[in-house]
Scaffold this motif. Structure first.
Motif, mmCIF file in Angstrom:
data_model
loop_
_atom_site.group_PDB
_atom_site.id
_atom_site.type_symbol
_atom_site.label_atom_id
_atom_site.label_comp_id
_atom_site.label_asym_id
_atom_site.label_seq_id
_atom_site.Cartn_x
_atom_site.Cartn_y
_atom_site.Cartn_z
ATOM 1 N N ASP A 9 0.822 -1.222 0.000
ATOM 2 C CA ASP A 9 0.000 0.000 0.000
ATOM 3 C C ASP A 9 0.852 1.267 0.000
ATOM 4 N N GLU A 10 2.191 1.131 0.001
ATOM 5 C CA GLU A 10 3.072 2.289 -0.066
ATOM 6 C C GLU A 10 3.743 2.337 -1.442
ATOM 7 N N GLU A 11 3.516 3.413 -2.150
ATOM 8 C CA GLU A 11 4.059 3.548 -3.504
ATOM 9 C C GLU A 11 5.572 3.447 -3.531
ATOM 10 N N GLN A 12 6.239 4.033 -2.533
ATOM 11 C CA GLN A 12 7.693 4.008 -2.503
ATOM 12 C C GLN A 12 8.222 2.575 -2.392
ATOM 13 N N GLN A 13 7.557 1.761 -1.602
ATOM 14 C CA GLN A 13 7.980 0.362 -1.453
ATOM 15 C C GLN A 13 7.712 -0.439 -2.730
ATOM 16 N N ARG A 14 6.568 -0.185 -3.367
ATOM 17 C CA ARG A 14 6.279 -0.874 -4.636
ATOM 18 C C ARG A 14 7.346 -0.557 -5.665
ATOM 19 N N GLU A 15 7.716 0.707 -5.738
ATOM 20 C CA GLU A 15 8.711 1.126 -6.719
ATOM 21 C C GLU A 15 10.087 0.546 -6.390
ATOM 22 N N HIS A 16 10.397 0.442 -5.093
ATOM 23 C CA HIS A 16 11.681 -0.131 -4.677
ATOM 24 C C HIS A 16 11.788 -1.584 -5.123
ATOM 25 N N ARG A 18 9.991 -3.063 -7.512
ATOM 26 C CA ARG A 18 9.988 -3.091 -8.980
ATOM 27 C C ARG A 18 11.374 -2.776 -9.529
ATOM 28 N N THR A 19 12.056 -1.792 -8.943
ATOM 29 C CA THR A 19 13.396 -1.413 -9.392
ATOM 30 C C THR A 19 14.382 -2.559 -9.192
ATOM 31 N N MET A 20 14.277 -3.267 -8.066
ATOM 32 C CA MET A 20 15.172 -4.404 -7.819
ATOM 33 C C MET A 20 14.930 -5.518 -8.835
ATOM 34 N N LEU A 21 13.675 -5.735 -9.209
ATOM 35 C CA LEU A 21 13.373 -6.758 -10.211
ATOM 36 C C LEU A 21 13.927 -6.370 -11.578
ATOM 37 N N VAL A 22 13.774 -5.114 -11.942
ATOM 38 C CA VAL A 22 14.301 -4.640 -13.227
ATOM 39 C C VAL A 22 15.819 -4.766 -13.253
ATOM 40 N N SER A 23 16.462 -4.397 -12.149
ATOM 41 C CA SER A 23 17.920 -4.507 -12.056
ATOM 42 C C SER A 23 18.368 -5.963 -12.187
ATOM 43 N N LEU A 24 17.648 -6.873 -11.511
ATOM 44 C CA LEU A 24 17.979 -8.290 -11.593
ATOM 45 C C LEU A 24 17.808 -8.802 -13.023
ATOM 46 N N SER A 25 16.776 -8.341 -13.701
ATOM 47 C CA SER A 25 16.528 -8.755 -15.072
ATOM 48 C C SER A 25 17.670 -8.328 -15.985
ATOM 49 N N LEU A 26 18.170 -7.114 -15.784
ATOM 50 C CA LEU A 26 19.273 -6.622 -16.608
ATOM 51 C C LEU A 26 20.551 -7.421 -16.362
ATOM 52 N N ILE A 34 5.748 -7.463 -14.551
ATOM 53 C CA ILE A 34 5.439 -6.974 -13.205
ATOM 54 C C ILE A 34 4.095 -6.266 -13.193
ATOM 55 N N THR A 35 3.235 -6.651 -12.254
ATOM 56 C CA THR A 35 1.956 -5.977 -12.037
ATOM 57 C C THR A 35 1.893 -5.523 -10.584
ATOM 58 N N CYS A 36 1.561 -4.270 -10.373
ATOM 59 C CA CYS A 36 1.528 -3.720 -9.012
ATOM 60 C C CYS A 36 0.094 -3.579 -8.510
ATOM 61 N N PHE A 37 -0.087 -3.863 -7.229
ATOM 62 C CA PHE A 37 -1.393 -3.746 -6.578
ATOM 63 C C PHE A 37 -1.234 -2.918 -5.313
ATOM 64 N N THR A 38 -2.222 -2.084 -5.048
ATOM 65 C CA THR A 38 -2.129 -1.138 -3.943
ATOM 66 C C THR A 38 -2.712 -1.672 -2.636
ATOM 67 N N SER A 39 -3.349 -2.839 -2.681
ATOM 68 C CA SER A 39 -3.957 -3.401 -1.469
ATOM 69 C C SER A 39 -4.236 -4.882 -1.680
ATOM 70 N N GLY A 40 -4.475 -5.587 -0.573
ATOM 71 C CA GLY A 40 -4.860 -6.985 -0.666
ATOM 72 C C GLY A 40 -6.173 -7.145 -1.399
#
Length: 246
Positions: A9-16, A18-26, A34-40
């Motif tokens: 539910d925190e945008e900053q954590q979702r982006e963090h 997502r960024t780690m996944l993109v970095s790992l992919s590279l 990647i699909t992001c959700f804001t709540s359960g």
């Protein structure tokens, strides 16, 4: 490609994450969708509408409304038993409770990228070992990951508007997709599937019996066997059953 859901539910954590996944992919050339959700509740809405489409769920434990563990329990209750779950939390005391939902990993915030990458690589290695048991079904609207064992048969659907339309039939429902049936027959041959008709492929593990020029599936559905294929189909089924016994 691995379908990954990030639920926080925190945008900053979702982006963090997502960024780690993109970095790992590279770094590794492992592809993630990647699909992001804001709540359960948001994630559960996806499961109600699209079904089990993810390989991995990365869930924050502490969220407003349903927390991550409650969300995971609801998803498991929907018989989504194959999706792998990674929990992120600031509180280690939730760890024991997370075991109830068959958790792959439990990471304590703040998450170090090196630790996250190590765990994700292990998870991808697990899926690589399991790849032979799954098939990805694509439609115009979504993607669905199905176990080979859950597929009863695949059939061509006659359509005036859609070319190469297929139905992938499971016990629960039929899933529409597009493709060439013969291509599916070739790809699935080593997984216990057999083309019995120019428009039908069956999963031999779901055969109940043969009745003349028809095969009766375990759910009672009768499917036609092509005239020239009757002996071939029965011989293939006999061979399949002998292999299973051995």
């Amino acid at each position: 490609m691995y379908n990954v859901a990030i639920c926080d539910d925190e945008e900053q954590q979702r982006e963090h994450v997502r960024t780690m996944l993109v970095s790992l992919s590279l770094k590794t050339h492992i592809d993630f969708h990647i699909t992001c959700f804001t709540s359960g509740e948001h994630l559960l809405s996806h499961y109600r509408e699209a079904g089990d489409t993810f390989h991995m769920l990365i869930l924050d434990v502490e969220m407003g409304g349903m927390n991550g563990i409650q969300t995971a329990k609801e998803i498991r209750n929907r018989k989504a038993l194959d999706v792998q779950i990674m929990f992120l939390t600031s509180y280690p005391e939730y760890m024991v409770e997370s075991f109830d939902v068959m958790t792959f990993q439990y990471l304590i915030k703040p998450i170090q990228p090196s630790v996250f990458e190590e765990k994700m690589i292990k998870l991808c290695q697990y899926f690589q070992a399991m790849d032979k048991k799954y098939m990805l079904i694509k439609s115009d609207y979504d993607e669905l990951l199905l176990k080979y064992d859950d597929i009863l048969w695949i059939e061509v659907v006659k359509s005036l508007t859609i070319k190469h339309k297929l139905n992938v039939v499971t016990e629960e429902k039929s899933h529409e997709t597009k493709g060439i049936l013969s291509s599916y027959a070739t790809a699935l041959k080593d997984h216990g599937f057999l083309q019995i008709h120019r428009s039908i492929i069956i999963n031999l593990m779901h055969v109940q019996k043969f009745a003349g020029n028809q095969v009766v599936m375990l759910n009672g559905t009768e499917l036609p066997i092509g005239r020239s294929k009757v002996k071939e189909v029965k011989d293939a089924y006999t061979k399949y059953m002998i292999m299973r016994i051995q």
